[in-house]
Design an enzyme around this catalytic site. Structure first.
Site, PDB file in Angstrom:
ATOM      1  N   PRO A   1       0.798  -1.270   0.045  1.00  0.00           N
ATOM      2  CA  PRO A   1       0.062   0.014  -0.111  1.00  0.00           C
ATOM      3  C   PRO A   1       0.721   1.338   0.116  1.00  0.00           C
ATOM      4  O   PRO A   1       1.791   1.478   0.890  1.00  0.00           O
ATOM      5  CB  PRO A   1      -0.906  -0.201   1.461  1.00  0.00           C
ATOM      6  CG  PRO A   1      -0.116  -1.137   2.165  1.00  0.00           C
ATOM      7  CD  PRO A   1       0.659  -1.994   1.249  1.00  0.00           C
TER       8      PRO A   1
ATOM      9  N   GLN B   1      -7.041  -0.880   0.882  1.00  0.00           N
ATOM     10  CA  GLN B   1      -6.474  -0.706   2.183  1.00  0.00           C
ATOM     11  C   GLN B   1      -7.491   0.278   3.055  1.00  0.00           C
ATOM     12  O   GLN B   1      -7.599   1.359   2.564  1.00  0.00           O
ATOM     13  CB  GLN B   1      -5.302  -0.196   2.284  1.00  0.00           C
ATOM     14  CG  GLN B   1      -4.712  -0.296   3.662  1.00  0.00           C
ATOM     15  CD  GLN B   1      -3.198   0.179   3.849  1.00  0.00           C
ATOM     16  OE1 GLN B   1      -2.998   1.320   3.676  1.00  0.00           O
ATOM     17  NE2 GLN B   1      -2.555  -0.651   4.741  1.00  0.00           N
TER      18      GLN B   1
ATOM     19  N   TYR C   1      -1.198   5.253  12.963  1.00  0.00           N
ATOM     20  CA  TYR C   1      -2.508   5.639  12.736  1.00  0.00           C
ATOM     21  C   TYR C   1      -3.732   5.141  13.832  1.00  0.00           C
ATOM     22  O   TYR C   1      -3.442   4.672  14.854  1.00  0.00           O
ATOM     23  CB  TYR C   1      -2.912   5.597  11.263  1.00  0.00           C
ATOM     24  CG  TYR C   1      -2.142   6.126  10.208  1.00  0.00           C
ATOM     25  CD1 TYR C   1      -1.933   7.533  10.283  1.00  0.00           C
ATOM     26  CD2 TYR C   1      -1.196   5.439   9.345  1.00  0.00           C
ATOM     27  CE1 TYR C   1      -0.957   8.275   9.447  1.00  0.00           C
ATOM     28  CE2 TYR C   1      -0.123   5.894   8.724  1.00  0.00           C
ATOM     29  CZ  TYR C   1       0.034   7.445   8.453  1.00  0.00           C
ATOM     30  OH  TYR C   1       0.678   8.131   7.841  1.00  0.00           O
TER      31      TYR C   1
ATOM     32  N   ARG D   1      -3.192  -5.205   8.506  1.00  0.00           N
ATOM     33  CA  ARG D   1      -1.723  -4.763   8.613  1.00  0.00           C
ATOM     34  C   ARG D   1      -1.415  -4.194   9.635  1.00  0.00           C
ATOM     35  O   ARG D   1      -2.066  -3.528  10.464  1.00  0.00           O
ATOM     36  CB  ARG D   1      -1.428  -3.910   7.424  1.00  0.00           C
ATOM     37  CG  ARG D   1      -0.125  -3.584   7.144  1.00  0.00           C
ATOM     38  CD  ARG D   1       0.408  -2.618   5.898  1.00  0.00           C
ATOM     39  NE  ARG D   1       1.369  -3.128   5.262  1.00  0.00           N
ATOM     40  CZ  ARG D   1       2.315  -2.089   4.944  1.00  0.00           C
ATOM     41  NH1 ARG D   1       2.177  -0.923   4.942  1.00  0.00           N
ATOM     42  NH2 ARG D   1       3.538  -2.754   4.305  1.00  0.00           N
TER      43      ARG D   1
ATOM     44  N   GLY E   1       7.547  -1.736  -1.635  1.00  0.00           N
ATOM     45  CA  GLY E   1       6.900  -0.307  -1.487  1.00  0.00           C
ATOM     46  C   GLY E   1       7.713   0.812  -2.748  1.00  0.00           C
ATOM     47  O   GLY E   1       7.336   0.708  -3.756  1.00  0.00           O
TER      48      GLY E   1
END
Ligand SMILES: Cc1cc2nc3c(=O)[nH]c(=O)nc-3n(C[C@H](O)[C@H](O)[C@H](O)COP(=O)(O)O)c2cc1C
Length: 389
Positions: A27, A102, A186, A233, A329
């Site tokens: 992601p 995601q 987050y 995740r 990534g």
């Protein structure tokens, strides 16, 4: 230990999905969804990175208007967004890839300018992220995050529901499943980590309490769309956005133990667990590998690992059974045909950090070069990378 001869290019059965190789698009937030709507640029970007039997995970996608902490990131909470995502998903499916969305809520990693009505961002806590960390503003400058507002206990079920509504929208848009973003400091991480969570209600304090929000989110999303379409995740050892924990190894194990239990209860594994490992600081590589290996051994299901993988390290991780799949990534940002390049051991384009989060629909986004066509055709004949299983 993986089966002898397992490599990044061995097929893999991930739940009900048959993958032809194990190189996953990680992601990646790219800030190209102007106004929160994925447009043609995203269709092009994801199509470029699709391969027959490949697996892609979208960039973090907002579950609600309060989830936002970056400019021009897509959402999956409105009908217009669902309609727009259909074009991306259809294009990716047409090239034979599987794609998960995601689901993202940034919590306190936000600023009032990104919040409806200029309100304070929501979190597990009233504590702000320290000024060691910066937030990207709409004009391209960086600022500090705004002070958050700790959610009242009674408000938490509504936030849990936002995840399941977003998951239903993702399925409506045609996604094959959803990955719940529980890392990187987050919102979910803000409940999990004892360096942040200072609550005194049933969502704070003990490990059981700190895992409660996460487990309610997973349970709600599983109830909405089915365990075989849900992934999680996590990044227990990553301190991004002040997300520190006094015992990351145990935190990871505690989360895994609870997910294993939930899988037994619902009678189905989640699609996978995606662990973002620390990018080894010099001298800590062994610890990082050992910690990740401990989590991998504990989890009863498909394990995707991310963070600092090269062709060599990815091959090794898969061969030694440290991961079923490996996500890439930064190298996937700069190499739209990364899968082919890894297969052929071809040189990689270097990524340009300055354009990671800019908004041009082409520059630094879809203009990284492919291997030359002539070389591709020639190499194709010597490669079995793209045979569908
Ligand atoms: C530009 C950029 C954006 C990212 N956005 C996300 C994101 O939206 N969600 C997420 O879970 N991780 C995100 N990450 C982390 C990546 O998924 C990945 O774990 C990280 O880049 C390490 O892998 P690599 O060493 O192969 O780059 C991002 C990383 C980069 C460099």
């Amino acid at each position: 230990m993986a089966e002898k001869g397992t490599s990044l290019f061995s097929p893999y059965k991930m739940g009900k999905f048959s993958l032809s190789h194990r190189v996953v698009l990680a992601p990646l937030t790219r800030c190209r969804a102007l106004g929160g709507i994925p447009g043609d640029a995203l269709v092009e970007y994801y199509t470029q990175r699709s391969t027959p039997g490949g697996f892609l995970i979208t960039e973090g996608t907002l579950i609600s208007p309060t989830a936002r902490g970056f400019p021009h990131v897509p959402g999956i909470y409105s009908d217009a967004q669902v309609e727009a995502w259909k074009k991306v998903v259809n294009a990716v499916h047409a090239k034979g890839s599987i794609i998960f969305c995601q689901l993202w809520h940034v919590g306190r990693a936000s600023h009032q300018v990104y919040q409806p009505g200029g309100a304070a961002p929501i979190s597990s806590t009233n504590k702000a992220i320290s000024n060691r960390w910066r937030i990207l503003m709409t004009d391209g400058t960086y600022s500090t995050c705004s002070a958050p507002r700790a959610l009242e206990t009674s408000e938490i079920p509504e936030v849990v529901e936002l995840y399941s509504l977003a998951a239903l929208n993702a399925i409506r848009a045609g996604f094959d499943g959803v990955e719940i973003h529980g890392g990187y400091g987050y919102l979910i991480d803000q409940f999990l980590k004892d360096g942040i969570n200072d609550r005194i209600d049933e969502y704070g304090g003990s490990m059981e309490n700190r895992c409660r929000f996460l487990m309610q989110v997973i349970q709600a999303v599983v109830s909405a769309v089915g365990a075989e379409r849900v992934a999680f995740r996590t990044s227990p050892a990553i301190d991004h956005n002040d997300a520190t924990d006094s015992d990351p190894l145990n935190l990871g194990l505690s989360v895994i133990e609870r997910i294993n239990k939930l899988q037994l209860q619902v009678g189905s594994e989640l699609t996978y667990l995606h662990v973002q490992r620390e990018l080894g600081r010099p001298g800590t590589e062994d610890v990082v590998v050992q910690t990740t290996r401990t989590w991998r051994r504990a989890y009863q299901g498909t394990f995707i690992c991310s963070g600092g993988f090269t062709r060599e390290l990815g091959t090794q991780a898969v061969a030694e059974g440290d991961a079923d799949l490996v996500s890439f990534g930064r190298d996937f940002i700069s190499n739209p045909d990364l899968v082919l390049r890894l297969k052929l051991n071809a040189p990689l384009n270097k990524y340009i950090r300055e354009t990671f989060y800019t908004h041009d629909p082409v520059v630094g986004y879809t203009d990284y070069p492919f291997l030359s066509k002539a070389k591709q055709v020639d190499d194709w004949h010597h490669s079995d990378a793209f045979e569908l299983i």
